[in-house]
Design an enzyme around this catalytic site. Structure first.
Site, mmCIF file in Angstrom:
data_model
loop_
_atom_site.group_PDB
_atom_site.id
_atom_site.type_symbol
_atom_site.label_atom_id
_atom_site.label_comp_id
_atom_site.label_asym_id
_atom_site.label_seq_id
_atom_site.Cartn_x
_atom_site.Cartn_y
_atom_site.Cartn_z
ATOM 1 C CE LYS A 1 -3.499 1.929 2.928
ATOM 2 N NZ LYS A 1 -4.386 2.254 4.101
ATOM 3 C CE LYS B 1 5.691 -1.091 9.606
ATOM 4 N NZ LYS B 1 4.697 -0.578 8.553
ATOM 5 C CD GLU C 1 -1.863 -5.006 12.181
ATOM 6 O OE1 GLU C 1 -0.720 -4.968 11.736
ATOM 7 O OE2 GLU C 1 -2.176 -5.463 10.619
ATOM 8 N N GLY D 1 -4.862 -2.341 5.273
ATOM 9 C CA GLY D 1 -4.238 -3.817 5.097
ATOM 10 C C GLY D 1 -5.049 -4.831 5.321
ATOM 11 N NE ARG D 2 -6.549 -4.608 11.298
ATOM 12 C CZ ARG D 2 -5.990 -3.769 11.352
ATOM 13 N NH1 ARG D 2 -4.953 -3.023 10.703
ATOM 14 N NH2 ARG D 2 -6.457 -2.098 12.022
ATOM 15 C CG HIS E 1 -3.822 -37.107 16.165
ATOM 16 N ND1 HIS E 1 -4.006 -37.919 16.867
ATOM 17 C CD2 HIS E 1 -4.076 -36.475 15.347
ATOM 18 C CE1 HIS E 1 -4.996 -38.538 15.736
ATOM 19 N NE2 HIS E 1 -5.597 -37.545 14.851
ATOM 20 C CD GLU F 1 9.223 -5.954 7.232
ATOM 21 O OE1 GLU F 1 9.634 -4.475 6.732
ATOM 22 O OE2 GLU F 1 9.710 -5.978 8.743
HETATM 23 C C1 G6Q Z 1 -2.248 -4.290 7.779
HETATM 24 C C2 G6Q Z 1 -1.529 -3.298 8.760
HETATM 25 C C3 G6Q Z 1 -0.030 -3.988 8.023
HETATM 26 C C4 G6Q Z 1 -0.266 -4.031 6.791
HETATM 27 C C5 G6Q Z 1 1.373 -3.937 6.087
HETATM 28 C C6 G6Q Z 1 1.729 -3.933 5.031
HETATM 29 O O1 G6Q Z 1 -3.770 -3.694 8.188
HETATM 30 O O2 G6Q Z 1 -1.012 -2.347 8.647
HETATM 31 O O3 G6Q Z 1 -0.143 -5.249 7.888
HETATM 32 O O4 G6Q Z 1 -0.483 -4.342 5.782
HETATM 33 O O5 G6Q Z 1 2.358 -3.688 7.046
HETATM 34 O O6 G6Q Z 1 1.882 -2.329 4.031
HETATM 35 P P1 G6Q Z 1 2.230 -1.651 3.264
HETATM 36 O O7 G6Q Z 1 0.750 -2.702 2.308
HETATM 37 O O8 G6Q Z 1 2.364 -0.828 3.009
HETATM 38 O O9 G6Q Z 1 3.473 -2.684 2.390
#
Ligand code: G6Q
Length: 543
Positions: A206, A505, A354, A268-269, A385, A212
């Site tokens: 996003k 972060k 989250e 994001g989630r 199990h 990463e």
């Molecule tokens: C989700 C969070 C988080 C996000 C990641 C990746 O709700 O905001 O998990 O999706 O940190 O972020 P980017 O899509 O900006 O790389």
């Protein structure tokens, strides 16, 4: 004490909890034989049996009173209208718009967001069709045979979960891989046997700034250019981006014609059905993707329009509150009885934890009640199990969801009957247990009776669907999204921000140069962190 805990609905639930006390599910079922057919709700192809919960016929009414007192329906309606219910980030929360049909319109902050959503979907469809048909060619003229999604958190967990869940519907002549971890091993393994000439990277981020993802995307760029003789023009044929940051995408060298956008009102989630789902569409095709969106939308409408007493996600969310706050249950388990759903618990962990792992209310007041439970799980029957021992006989109360299907996608002999018999047997055993009398009647040795006794009274809900289809997956994910919403509304927290991921972060950014500098860094940490940095530097031949 907080206004919530002082409130009438909360106090009534406290005394109701005291009345229910340790009433056993054995007695509740014995006294009320139609409980198993009445304490159920059905919608959108999901049959939700919540009768094996520690509730009586009054409980749901009291919980829905709490929901009304907390203005949950008004908050829900405000979300669907596009109000800025994510207060700490001053944003609308509109994942429900991602799956509205083309015929709808929703004007938010002066823009018809449904039109924008379908504009992006149309571009995704055209792209997915050209890759799937082989019309899209790599730099050397070969079709794409491997697609690697690079993303993390919300830009990874949804895509990988959906790919695994819907693998049966996916193209098997194209390999799909998902790289998220900054551990180089993740990228190394995803590309080990790949041919750069046939590989397409989907960089999903996003913000297009995530450490990463950017590290993995740069490594992918080098890997591709090394493999294809260093011609930078190859990037356009082997990289596409899913992002809201056009400048960042262009700066990386990806043609913005190959960028699929989304909007700040998609968290994001909550983004697996936005352009972040591009890898899903590439795998299962646009029609199946659309079926998934229809499933999401059907559950959205159910959540929006159905009275709370028969509203599946609302009941689920309220039961989660019931155990979290009135039984002090700290965890909630999810056991899908489908191997295809093996990443579903991991996906739900982000969605639930989250969203609702918050310690202050929307108004910034520290809460004095439990919020988000720890969600966890594994597919059955494997879990049986290993850790089910603790669920059956341990000292914790662990409410659990069992998810099962009437039909297998890969029918083999009587496997499905064996699988589903375990769903029913486990929930029965957890509810009813095994008594001393039963063991004695079976002639079990006295010394073994305490070990073989199952106290029971362990709450479960059973969610049954006909079969795992893209539509079912959509309804199931939306079911949990709206359950999370319901819980957050009761607790008065902002389920849509995630400030808790920021500190780590920022600290990692500060430590990177301290690991890499030629000369030892100035001491800037506590004695533990300082020594860990020194030892790592020494192990890598740095002073
Ligand atoms: C989700 C969070 C988080 C996000 C990641 C990746 O709700 O905001 O998990 O999706 O940190 O972020 P980017 O899509 O900006 O790389």
């Amino acid at each position: 004490m907080s206004a919530l805990r002082e409130s009438a609905a909360w106090k009534t639930l406290e005394s109701h909890r005291a009345d229910i006390g340790d009433l056993h599910l054995r007695d509740l079922f014995a006294e009320d034989p139609s409980r198993g057919t009445d304490l159920v709700a059905e919608a959108c192809g999901l049959y939700f049996d919540y009768s094996k919960n520690r509730i009586d016929r009054e409980t749901i009414g009291l919980l829905t009173d709490l929901a009304r007192q907390q203005r949950m329906p008004e908050r829900r309606d405000a979300m669907f209208r596009g109000e800025h219910i994510n207060g700490s980030e001053d944003r609308a929360v509109l994942h429900v718009a991602l799956r509205m049909p083309r015929s709808r319109s929703l004007v938010v902050d002066g823009v018809d967001v449904v039109r924008e959503v379908h504009g992006v979907l149309d571009r995704m469809i055209a792209f997915a069709e050209s890759v799937r048909s082989g019309e899209w060619k790599g730099h050397t003229g070969r079709p794409i045979k491997r697609i690697v999604n690079i993303g993390i958190g919300g830009s990874d967990l949804g895509p990988v979960m959906a790919y695994e869940a819907l693998k049966d519907y996916s193209r098997r002549d194209i390999e799909f891989r998902f790289v998220s971890n900054v551990d180089g091993t993740d990228f190394y393994e995803a590309t080990l046997d790949a041919d750069p000439a046939e590989t397409l990277f989907v960089v999903s981020s996003k913000t297009f700034t995530t450490l990463e993802t950017m590290a993995n995307a740069h490594t992918a760029r080098e890997w591709l250019l090394d493999g294809l003789g260093g011609d930078e023009s190859a990037i356009a044929k082997h990289f596409v981006a899913v992002s809201t940051n056009a400048d960042g995408v262009a700066g990386f060298g990806i043609d913005t014609a190959n960028m699929f956008g989304f909007w700040e009102w998609v968290g994001g989630r909550y983004s697996m059905d936005s352009a972040i789902g591009l890898s899903t569409m590439l795998a299962i095709g646009p029609d199946r993707f659309n079926e998934m969106l229809e499933g999401f939308h059907e559950m959205d409408q159910h959540f929006l329009e159905t009275k709370l007493e028969t509203n599946l996600p609302a009941i689920h969310g309220l039961l989660t509150v019931w155990y979290r706050n009135f039984f002090e249950a700290e965890t909630h388990a999810v056991f899908p009885y489908s191997e295809y759903l093996h990443r579903f618990p991991a996906y739900l962990q982000q969605l639930t934890m989250e969203s609702n792992g918050k310690g202050v209310t929307c108004a910034g007041e520290r809460v004095d009640y439990g919020t988000g439970a720890i969600f966890w799980g594994e597919p059955g029957t494997n879990g049986q199990h290993s850790f089910y021992q603790l669920v059956h006989q341990g000292t914790e109360l662990i409410p659990a969801d069992f998810i099962g299907f009437n039909h297998a996608l890969n029918p083999l002999g009587d496997h499905q009957d064996l699988l589903v018999s375990n769903v029913f047997a486990q929930t029965e055993a957890l509810a009813f247990g095994k008594t001393v009398e039963q063991l004695k009647a079976e002639g079990v040795e006295d010394r073994l009776i305490p070990h073989k006794t199952f106290l029971g009274n362990r709450p479960t809900s059973t969610i049954m669907a006909d079969r795992l289809t893209p539509r079912t997956l959509g309804t199931l994910v939306a079911f949990y999204e709206h359950s999370v919403f319901t819980q957050g509304a009761i607790w008065e927290i902002d389920s849509f921000d995630q400030w808790g991921v920021e500190l780590g972060k920022a600290l990692a950014q500060a430590i990177i140069p301290e690991l890499q500098s030629e000369t030892p860094p100035e001491p800037a940490h506590d004695s533990s962190t300082g020594e860990l940095i020194r030892r790592y530097r020494r192990a890598n031949g740095r002073q």
